[in-house]
Motif scaffolding. Structure first.
Motif, PDB file in Angstrom:
ATOM      1  N   LEU A  21      59.303  -8.276  40.987  1.00  0.00           N
ATOM      2  CA  LEU A  21      58.991 -10.185  39.967  1.00  0.00           C
ATOM      3  C   LEU A  21      59.809 -10.554  40.170  1.00  0.00           C
ATOM      4  CD1 LEU A  21      57.215 -10.395  37.693  1.00  0.00           C
ATOM      5  CD2 LEU A  21      58.822  -9.397  36.450  1.00  0.00           C
ATOM      6  N   ILE A  22      61.540 -10.968  40.141  1.00  0.00           N
ATOM      7  CA  ILE A  22      62.588 -11.693  39.560  1.00  0.00           C
ATOM      8  C   ILE A  22      62.241 -12.926  40.376  1.00  0.00           C
ATOM      9  CG2 ILE A  22      64.567 -12.073  40.104  1.00  0.00           C
ATOM     10  CD1 ILE A  22      64.991  -9.150  38.403  1.00  0.00           C
ATOM     11  N   LYS A  23      62.179 -11.701  42.689  1.00  0.00           N
ATOM     12  CA  LYS A  23      61.558 -13.053  43.445  1.00  0.00           C
ATOM     13  C   LYS A  23      60.565 -13.759  43.256  1.00  0.00           C
ATOM     14  CE  LYS A  23      61.213 -12.616  48.295  1.00  0.00           C
ATOM     15  NZ  LYS A  23      62.120 -14.072  48.969  1.00  0.00           N
ATOM     16  N   TYR A  24      59.675 -13.556  42.710  1.00  0.00           N
ATOM     17  CA  TYR A  24      58.112 -14.357  42.829  1.00  0.00           C
ATOM     18  C   TYR A  24      58.257 -14.982  41.392  1.00  0.00           C
ATOM     19  CZ  TYR A  24      53.632 -15.737  41.350  1.00  0.00           C
ATOM     20  OH  TYR A  24      52.076 -16.200  40.990  1.00  0.00           O
ATOM     21  N   LEU A  25      58.989 -15.318  40.611  1.00  0.00           N
ATOM     22  CA  LEU A  25      59.257 -15.649  39.314  1.00  0.00           C
ATOM     23  C   LEU A  25      60.161 -16.662  39.882  1.00  0.00           C
ATOM     24  CD1 LEU A  25      59.929 -13.087  36.410  1.00  0.00           C
ATOM     25  CD2 LEU A  25      58.012 -15.067  36.415  1.00  0.00           C
ATOM     26  N   HIS A  26      61.271 -16.450  40.350  1.00  0.00           N
ATOM     27  CA  HIS A  26      62.130 -17.342  41.114  1.00  0.00           C
ATOM     28  C   HIS A  26      61.218 -18.468  41.752  1.00  0.00           C
ATOM     29  CE1 HIS A  26      65.576 -18.703  43.604  1.00  0.00           C
ATOM     30  NE2 HIS A  26      65.159 -19.238  44.574  1.00  0.00           N
ATOM     31  N   GLU A  27      60.547 -17.725  43.071  1.00  0.00           N
ATOM     32  CA  GLU A  27      59.830 -18.825  43.948  1.00  0.00           C
ATOM     33  C   GLU A  27      58.725 -19.820  43.222  1.00  0.00           C
ATOM     34  OE1 GLU A  27      60.279 -18.882  47.176  1.00  0.00           O
ATOM     35  OE2 GLU A  27      62.084 -17.915  47.029  1.00  0.00           O
ATOM     36  N   ASN A  28      58.332 -18.743  42.350  1.00  0.00           N
ATOM     37  CA  ASN A  28      56.933 -20.022  40.748  1.00  0.00           C
ATOM     38  C   ASN A  28      57.623 -21.140  40.509  1.00  0.00           C
ATOM     39  OD1 ASN A  28      54.461 -19.906  39.989  1.00  0.00           O
ATOM     40  ND2 ASN A  28      55.088 -19.364  38.090  1.00  0.00           N
ATOM     41  N   LYS A  29      58.690 -20.680  40.198  1.00  0.00           N
ATOM     42  CA  LYS A  29      59.902 -22.595  40.121  1.00  0.00           C
ATOM     43  C   LYS A  29      60.073 -22.956  41.007  1.00  0.00           C
ATOM     44  CE  LYS A  29      64.307 -23.185  37.035  1.00  0.00           C
ATOM     45  NZ  LYS A  29      65.490 -22.654  36.261  1.00  0.00           N
ATOM     46  N   LYS A  30      60.560 -22.752  41.904  1.00  0.00           N
ATOM     47  CA  LYS A  30      61.115 -23.274  42.894  1.00  0.00           C
ATOM     48  C   LYS A  30      59.962 -23.942  43.292  1.00  0.00           C
ATOM     49  CE  LYS A  30      62.138 -23.186  47.970  1.00  0.00           C
ATOM     50  NZ  LYS A  30      62.979 -21.496  48.414  1.00  0.00           N
ATOM     51  N   TYR A  31      58.400 -23.519  43.730  1.00  0.00           N
ATOM     52  CA  TYR A  31      57.036 -24.321  43.530  1.00  0.00           C
ATOM     53  C   TYR A  31      56.654 -25.478  42.270  1.00  0.00           C
ATOM     54  CZ  TYR A  31      52.660 -24.712  44.126  1.00  0.00           C
ATOM     55  OH  TYR A  31      50.929 -25.215  44.240  1.00  0.00           O
ATOM     56  N   LYS A  32      56.976 -25.109  41.136  1.00  0.00           N
ATOM     57  CA  LYS A  32      56.485 -25.962  40.302  1.00  0.00           C
ATOM     58  C   LYS A  32      57.304 -27.201  40.307  1.00  0.00           C
ATOM     59  CE  LYS A  32      54.798 -22.871  36.590  1.00  0.00           C
ATOM     60  NZ  LYS A  32      54.790 -22.027  35.574  1.00  0.00           N
ATOM     61  N   ASN A  33      58.898 -27.025  40.763  1.00  0.00           N
ATOM     62  CA  ASN A  33      59.558 -27.979  40.906  1.00  0.00           C
ATOM     63  C   ASN A  33      59.701 -28.685  42.409  1.00  0.00           C
ATOM     64  OD1 ASN A  33      61.375 -27.605  38.952  1.00  0.00           O
ATOM     65  ND2 ASN A  33      62.192 -25.957  39.027  1.00  0.00           N
ATOM     66  N   SER A  34      58.827 -28.149  43.151  1.00  0.00           N
ATOM     67  CA  SER A  34      58.931 -29.341  44.370  1.00  0.00           C
ATOM     68  C   SER A  34      57.641 -29.911  43.873  1.00  0.00           C
ATOM     69  CB  SER A  34      58.048 -27.739  46.153  1.00  0.00           C
ATOM     70  OG  SER A  34      56.982 -27.577  45.219  1.00  0.00           O
ATOM     71  N   SER A  35      57.991 -30.911  45.301  1.00  0.00           N
ATOM     72  CA  SER A  35      56.784 -32.048  45.369  1.00  0.00           C
ATOM     73  C   SER A  35      55.388 -31.557  45.236  1.00  0.00           C
ATOM     74  CB  SER A  35      56.947 -33.404  46.355  1.00  0.00           C
ATOM     75  OG  SER A  35      57.129 -32.656  47.681  1.00  0.00           O
ATOM     76  N   TYR A  36      54.855 -30.461  45.965  1.00  0.00           N
ATOM     77  CA  TYR A  36      54.206 -30.387  45.901  1.00  0.00           C
ATOM     78  C   TYR A  36      53.169 -29.292  44.866  1.00  0.00           C
ATOM     79  CZ  TYR A  36      50.413 -27.921  49.368  1.00  0.00           C
ATOM     80  OH  TYR A  36      49.083 -27.515  49.065  1.00  0.00           O
ATOM     81  N   GLY A  37      54.379 -28.756  44.498  1.00  0.00           N
ATOM     82  CA  GLY A  37      53.528 -28.286  42.950  1.00  0.00           C
ATOM     83  C   GLY A  37      53.200 -28.623  42.038  1.00  0.00           C
ATOM     84  N   LYS A  38      54.226 -29.714  42.160  1.00  0.00           N
ATOM     85  CA  LYS A  38      54.337 -31.032  41.387  1.00  0.00           C
ATOM     86  C   LYS A  38      53.143 -32.400  41.089  1.00  0.00           C
ATOM     87  CE  LYS A  38      59.146 -31.837  39.945  1.00  0.00           C
ATOM     88  NZ  LYS A  38      59.806 -32.741  40.663  1.00  0.00           N
ATOM     89  N   GLN A  39      52.544 -32.558  42.764  1.00  0.00           N
ATOM     90  CA  GLN A  39      51.148 -32.528  42.556  1.00  0.00           C
ATOM     91  C   GLN A  39      50.333 -31.619  42.636  1.00  0.00           C
ATOM     92  OE1 GLN A  39      50.283 -36.568  45.772  1.00  0.00           O
ATOM     93  NE2 GLN A  39      51.989 -35.839  45.334  1.00  0.00           N
ATOM     94  N   SER A  40      49.597 -30.550  43.038  1.00  0.00           N
ATOM     95  CA  SER A  40      48.560 -29.675  43.040  1.00  0.00           C
ATOM     96  C   SER A  40      48.342 -29.556  42.306  1.00  0.00           C
ATOM     97  CB  SER A  40      49.330 -28.504  44.912  1.00  0.00           C
ATOM     98  OG  SER A  40      48.415 -27.871  44.733  1.00  0.00           O
ATOM     99  N   SER A  41      47.499 -29.224  42.288  1.00  0.00           N
ATOM    100  CA  SER A  41      46.054 -28.623  41.013  1.00  0.00           C
ATOM    101  C   SER A  41      46.236 -26.728  41.066  1.00  0.00           C
ATOM    102  CB  SER A  41      44.176 -29.006  41.041  1.00  0.00           C
ATOM    103  OG  SER A  41      43.669 -29.004  41.892  1.00  0.00           O
ATOM    104  N   LYS A  42      46.794 -26.261  42.632  1.00  0.00           N
ATOM    105  CA  LYS A  42      46.617 -25.077  42.686  1.00  0.00           C
ATOM    106  C   LYS A  42      48.419 -24.306  41.845  1.00  0.00           C
ATOM    107  CE  LYS A  42      44.074 -25.532  47.813  1.00  0.00           C
ATOM    108  NZ  LYS A  42      44.640 -26.640  48.091  1.00  0.00           N
ATOM    109  N   SER A  43      47.836 -22.687  41.151  1.00  0.00           N
ATOM    110  CA  SER A  43      48.741 -22.072  41.141  1.00  0.00           C
ATOM    111  C   SER A  43      49.941 -21.961  42.174  1.00  0.00           C
ATOM    112  CB  SER A  43      48.579 -20.830  40.159  1.00  0.00           C
ATOM    113  OG  SER A  43      47.773 -20.333  41.395  1.00  0.00           O
TER     114      SER A  43
END
Length: 235
Positions: A21-43
């Protein structure tokens, strides 16, 4: 004794799931802060669950870390010569040029050259053929230039393959055409610092604003594009 083993097993399971869970939350936060995550409509979950999107995201992370001042465009739909739309995986805009990136998620040995119609993926003793990505990207660049009108010399065609691909025998001839495996992408991006600037910050922003609407198609429009591609390849 039995009860102690059950209790230990439960504790181990709790620890394992907590770590996951901790690893997933960390990777999820990393995704949201990435250029891809900020622009993508996908979770994050939808992205890593889709092979194509996962490959694009991983490639984008390497580009995000590159020492270049850039703007990224993902899954951009632009008009093509037939009056329909064509999708470009990634476009990196920076002072060094317009990097049109076609990301390929193949595994095994990859064979191909710039002039061949098809390339070959050899995996577990079997051969699979796919359309030459250099030709595919060349078409993308022609459509982009028709739209942007900034000069052909400002484009860099970059074909990237995921970490499971081994570029066994791949060759290019034209200037500003590159085919790069995932493990060499980081160095490639660093090497771009040595190139001369061809775009100003103002030009980059202007191009970015022109392309951004192409990333905001509805799901229905994207599905229509997918169905049109399927029909084309069936002919």
């Amino acid at each position: 004794m039995y009860e102690e083993m059950i209790a230990l097993l439960i504790i181990v399971c709790i620890i394992v799931w907590t770590v996951v869970l901790i690893k997933y939350l960390h990777e999820n936060k990393k995704y949201k802060n990435s250029s891809y995550g900020k622009q993508s409509s996908k979770s994050f979950w939808k992205t890593i669950s889709n092979q194509g999107a996962r490959g694009e995201y991983r490639t984008s992370l390497v580009i995000d870390d590159a020492p270049l001042k850039d703007k990224m465009i993902f899954n951009c739909y632009i008009p093509n010569r037939n009056g329909d739309k064509t999708e470009i995986d990634m476009i990196m805009l920076c002072n060094k040029g317009i990097y049109v990136i076609e990301n390929k998620n193949y595994s095994g040995w990859i064979f191909g050259d710039e002039k061949s119609k098809n390339w070959c993926e050899t995996l577990k003793g079997k051969k699979y053929f796919f359309y030459n990505p250099i030709k595919q990207n060349k078409s993308h660049i022609k459509n982009l230039e028709k739209m942007l009108k900034v000069g052909d010399e400002k484009y860099i065609s970059l074909i990237t393959f995921n970490a499971n691909a081994n570029l066994k025998k791949v060759s290019t001839e034209s200037q500003n055409v590159y085919v790069i495996g995932y493990n060499k992408l980081k160095q490639f991006m660093k090497d771009q610092l040595d190139k001369s600037d061809v775009l100003t910050d103002e030009q980059i922003e202007e191009i970015y604003q022109k392309l951004l609407p192409g990333t905001q198609l509805s799901d229905a429009e994207k599905q229509e594009h997918i169905e049109r591609i399927r029909k084309t390849y069936k002919k």
